[in-house]
Design a protein around this motif. Structure first.
Motif, PDB file in Angstrom:
ATOM      1  N   ARG A  20      37.753  53.900  45.491  1.00  0.00           N
ATOM      2  CA  ARG A  20      37.148  52.574  45.225  1.00  0.00           C
ATOM      3  C   ARG A  20      37.982  51.789  44.184  1.00  0.00           C
ATOM      4  NH1 ARG A  20      33.337  55.968  42.704  1.00  0.00           N
ATOM      5  NH2 ARG A  20      33.366  55.764  40.442  1.00  0.00           N
ATOM      6  N   ASP A  21      38.695  52.505  43.288  1.00  0.00           N
ATOM      7  CA  ASP A  21      39.575  51.822  42.322  1.00  0.00           C
ATOM      8  C   ASP A  21      40.747  51.172  43.067  1.00  0.00           C
ATOM      9  OD1 ASP A  21      37.953  52.884  40.359  1.00  0.00           O
ATOM     10  OD2 ASP A  21      39.235  54.652  40.069  1.00  0.00           O
ATOM     11  N   LEU A  22      41.271  51.918  44.022  1.00  0.00           N
ATOM     12  CA  LEU A  22      42.380  51.390  44.823  1.00  0.00           C
ATOM     13  C   LEU A  22      41.915  50.147  45.586  1.00  0.00           C
ATOM     14  CD1 LEU A  22      45.223  51.702  46.175  1.00  0.00           C
ATOM     15  CD2 LEU A  22      44.091  53.057  47.919  1.00  0.00           C
ATOM     16  N   HIS A  23      40.718  50.205  46.175  1.00  0.00           N
ATOM     17  CA  HIS A  23      40.196  49.054  46.919  1.00  0.00           C
ATOM     18  C   HIS A  23      40.020  47.852  46.001  1.00  0.00           C
ATOM     19  CE1 HIS A  23      38.546  51.805  50.286  1.00  0.00           C
ATOM     20  NE2 HIS A  23      39.784  51.414  50.516  1.00  0.00           N
ATOM     21  N   GLU A  24      39.501  48.113  44.820  1.00  0.00           N
ATOM     22  CA  GLU A  24      39.303  46.999  43.873  1.00  0.00           C
ATOM     23  C   GLU A  24      40.654  46.368  43.508  1.00  0.00           C
ATOM     24  OE1 GLU A  24      36.760  47.822  40.462  1.00  0.00           O
ATOM     25  OE2 GLU A  24      37.462  45.980  39.477  1.00  0.00           O
ATOM     26  N   TYR A  25      41.639  47.226  43.315  1.00  0.00           N
ATOM     27  CA  TYR A  25      42.975  46.726  42.964  1.00  0.00           C
ATOM     28  C   TYR A  25      43.575  45.901  44.114  1.00  0.00           C
ATOM     29  CZ  TYR A  25      47.995  46.773  42.044  1.00  0.00           C
ATOM     30  OH  TYR A  25      49.306  46.392  41.873  1.00  0.00           O
ATOM     31  N   MET A  26      43.450  46.399  45.356  1.00  0.00           N
ATOM     32  CA  MET A  26      44.031  45.684  46.491  1.00  0.00           C
ATOM     33  C   MET A  26      43.325  44.334  46.704  1.00  0.00           C
ATOM     34  SD  MET A  26      46.534  47.489  47.215  1.00  0.00           S
ATOM     35  CE  MET A  26      47.176  46.585  48.616  1.00  0.00           C
ATOM     36  N   LYS A  27      42.018  44.327  46.483  1.00  0.00           N
ATOM     37  CA  LYS A  27      41.249  43.085  46.616  1.00  0.00           C
ATOM     38  C   LYS A  27      41.717  42.086  45.542  1.00  0.00           C
ATOM     39  CE  LYS A  27      36.505  41.956  46.849  1.00  0.00           C
ATOM     40  NZ  LYS A  27      35.203  42.377  46.466  1.00  0.00           N
ATOM     41  N   TRP A  28      41.912  42.593  44.335  1.00  0.00           N
ATOM     42  CA  TRP A  28      42.380  41.732  43.243  1.00  0.00           C
ATOM     43  C   TRP A  28      43.763  41.145  43.583  1.00  0.00           C
ATOM     44  CZ3 TRP A  28      46.784  41.839  40.267  1.00  0.00           C
ATOM     45  CH2 TRP A  28      46.808  40.923  39.203  1.00  0.00           C
ATOM     46  N   ARG A  29      44.640  41.964  44.134  1.00  0.00           N
ATOM     47  CA  ARG A  29      45.988  41.487  44.493  1.00  0.00           C
ATOM     48  C   ARG A  29      45.923  40.302  45.459  1.00  0.00           C
ATOM     49  NH1 ARG A  29      50.794  45.569  44.572  1.00  0.00           N
ATOM     50  NH2 ARG A  29      51.573  44.137  46.118  1.00  0.00           N
ATOM     51  N   SER A  30      45.101  40.449  46.524  1.00  0.00           N
ATOM     52  CA  SER A  30      45.022  39.365  47.517  1.00  0.00           C
ATOM     53  C   SER A  30      44.431  38.117  46.878  1.00  0.00           C
ATOM     54  CB  SER A  30      44.129  39.718  48.706  1.00  0.00           C
ATOM     55  OG  SER A  30      44.330  40.998  49.083  1.00  0.00           O
ATOM     56  N   TRP A  31      43.385  38.326  46.052  1.00  0.00           N
ATOM     57  CA  TRP A  31      42.780  37.157  45.400  1.00  0.00           C
ATOM     58  C   TRP A  31      43.794  36.486  44.478  1.00  0.00           C
ATOM     59  CZ3 TRP A  31      41.980  36.451  40.105  1.00  0.00           C
ATOM     60  CH2 TRP A  31      41.338  35.244  39.784  1.00  0.00           C
ATOM     61  N   ARG A  32      44.487  37.294  43.676  1.00  0.00           N
ATOM     62  CA  ARG A  32      45.449  36.717  42.724  1.00  0.00           C
ATOM     63  C   ARG A  32      46.564  35.965  43.463  1.00  0.00           C
ATOM     64  NH1 ARG A  32      49.679  37.974  38.752  1.00  0.00           N
ATOM     65  NH2 ARG A  32      50.560  39.212  40.416  1.00  0.00           N
ATOM     66  N   ASP A  33      47.064  36.533  44.556  1.00  0.00           N
ATOM     67  CA  ASP A  33      48.115  35.863  45.332  1.00  0.00           C
ATOM     68  C   ASP A  33      47.653  34.498  45.827  1.00  0.00           C
ATOM     69  OD1 ASP A  33      49.690  38.004  44.896  1.00  0.00           O
ATOM     70  OD2 ASP A  33      49.868  38.651  46.990  1.00  0.00           O
TER      71      ASP A  33
END
Ligand code: SF4
Ligand code: SF4
Length: 337
Positions: free
Chosen positions: A186-199
Motif C-alpha cells: 500500500r506504501d508503493l501504491h500511495e507513492y505511485m499515485k503521488w507521482r502521477s498526481w505530482r506530474d
C-alpha cells in the motif's frame, strides 16, 4: 538503493540527531520569500518553501571566501576551515544543479575547495510540488537518482527515504530506531499515485529538444538586440541560477607587510567587465552579446558537451529578472512561437 520509511511525527527528532555530523540548514521564511537558513531551532524549518532566493550552490561555492592566506613567499590554504553541514529540504531540481556543478568543478580540473565542501556537506533532498514558474518535468529534473545522501519523498503521513550514499547510510544509522524497513504494497501504491498526481501539476512546459540547432539558427537574430536593450546588467539571473559557476579571484592585501588573502567571489558574464582582457579590449562590450552568451552556455554549449541543458527548470530566473528576460521568454522568442 535502499528505501526506508520515516513517520512525519519523527522528522524533527531525526533531524536533531544529525547535529553530531554538523550544523543543520533548511528552508526558512524570510519576509515573503525563503532562504536556506541555519536551524539552531528546528521550529524555524518551513517546508512550504517552493524555491529559496539563492540556491544550494551557496554552500558548495560560497558567494565570497578566502582560498588561502599568504605572507611573503609562503601561503596557507584555508581548506581546514570548511565546516561540516547538513542541508535538509533540497528539491530534486537543485540536486540536478549540484550534479552540473560537479561536472564543472570536479571532472577536468578538480577544485579542492569545492571537493572539500561537497565532502563535508550532507545533502538531504525533499520532494516538491511545482508552481506556475517551475518546469522541472520538461528538463527531466523532477526526480533524482544520484547526487544526494538521503532523499525524502513526502506522502500523507510519512516520508519514503532513499539512501543515496554511504554517508547517507551512516546518517540513517544514527537513529535507525526511527525508521521502518518494511515497505508495504500500500506504501508503493500511495507513492505511485503521488507521482502521477505530482506530474499532472506541471503547468509550465518548455520543450528544449534541438536547442543547439535553434540557437545556431538564431545567431544573428534581432531578438538579442531586443533583449539587450531591456537588460540591466544586474547579474541577478546568474546569482540565483543553481548552475551558474563563474567566479573571479582577487588579492586582499593587508595594510602592512607583504601579506594578505586570496579571495574568490561570484561573478557573472552579464557584467560588462567580465570579458575585459589585458590591454583593455572587451569581447562582449554590449548587453545583447552578453545575454546571448548566457543563453548560449545554457542551451547550446552545455548540451553539446554533456548532452543536457545547463538549466534544471527551477524557475528562479523567471522569478527574479526585473525586466522579464528569462529562460521562458528567451526560449519562446528563439522558437518564434
Ligand atoms: S536558467 Fe533559470 S530556470 Fe534554468 S536553472 Fe537557471 S535559474 Fe533555474
Ligand atoms: S537578464 Fe535580467 S536578471 Fe539577468 S542581468 Fe539582465 S536584467 Fe539582470
Amino acid at each position: 538503493m535502499k528505501v526506508l520509511k520515516l513517520q512525519k511525527r519523527n522528522l524533527n527528532s531525526y533531524l536533531e540527531s544529525l547535529r553530531v555530523f554538523g550544523e543543520i540548514y533548511g528552508p526558512v521564511r524570510k519576509d515573503e520569500k525563503y532562504i536556506y537558513g541555519q536551524l539552531d531551532d528546528l521550529d524555524k524549518l518551513d517546508l512550504r518553501m517552493l524555491r529559496t532566493i539563492l540556491p544550494v550552490k551557496k554552500f558548495l561555492v560560497p558567494p565570497k571566501f578566502n582560498t588561502f592566506s599568504f605572507e611573503g613567499y609562503t601561503y596557507k590554504p584555508e581548506l581546514e576551515k570548511i565546516p561540516r553541514r547538513v542541508i535538509f529540504g533540497v528539491h530534486p531540481c537543485e540536486i540536478h544543479g549540484l550534479l552540473i556543478l560537479d561536472k564543472f568543478f570536479l571532472e577536468r580540473f578538480p577544485d579542492p575547495y569545492y571537493q572539500e565542501r561537497r565532502k563535508n556537506t550532507a545533502i538531504l533532498g525533499l520532494s516538491c510540488v511545482p508552481d506556475e514558474k517551475c518546469f522541472a518535468k520538461s528538463t527531466g529534473t523532477h526526480f533524482v537518482e544520484s547526487g544526494f545522501d538521503l532523499a525524502f519523498n513526502e506522502l500523507q503521513d510519512f516520508y519514503l527515504v532513499w539512501v543515496g550514499s554511504s554517508l547517507g547510510d551512516d546518517l540513517v544509522r544514527l537513529r535507525l530506531d526511527l525508521f521502518e524497513e518494511d515497505i508495504k504494497e500500500r506504501d508503493l501504491h500511495e507513492y505511485m499515485k503521488w507521482r502521477s498526481w505530482r506530474d499532472s501539476q506541471y503547468k509550465l512546459k518548455l520543450d528544449m529538444t534541438g536547442m543547439p540547432d535553434i540557437m545556431e539558427l538564431n545567431y544573428n537574430s534581432p531578438i538579442w538586440k531586443k533583449f539587450g536593450d531591456k537588460d540591466l546588467s544586474c547579474g541577478a539571473c546568474s546569482m540565483v541560477c543553481p548552475t551558474c559557476p563563474c567566479y573571479n579571484v582577487r588579492d586582499q592585501l593587508k595594510p602592512v607587510g607583504n601579506s594578505g588573502e586570496r579571495q574568490r567571489h561570484w561573478d557573472s558574464c552579464m557584467f560588462k567587465p567580465f570579458a575585459v582582457v589585458a590591454g583593455g579590449h572587451n569581447f562582449r562590450e554590449n548587453r545583447a552579446e552578453r545575454v546571448k552568451l548566457w543563453y548560449t552556455h545554457k542551451l547550446k554549449a552545455f548540451i553539446t558537451e554533456f548532452g543536457k541543458p545547463a538549466c534544471v527548470g527551477c524557475g528562479r530566473c523567471i522569478d527574479t529578472c526585473p525586466v522579464d528576460i528569462n529562460i521562458k521568454t528567451v526560449v519562446t522568442a528563439l522558437k518564434g512561437v
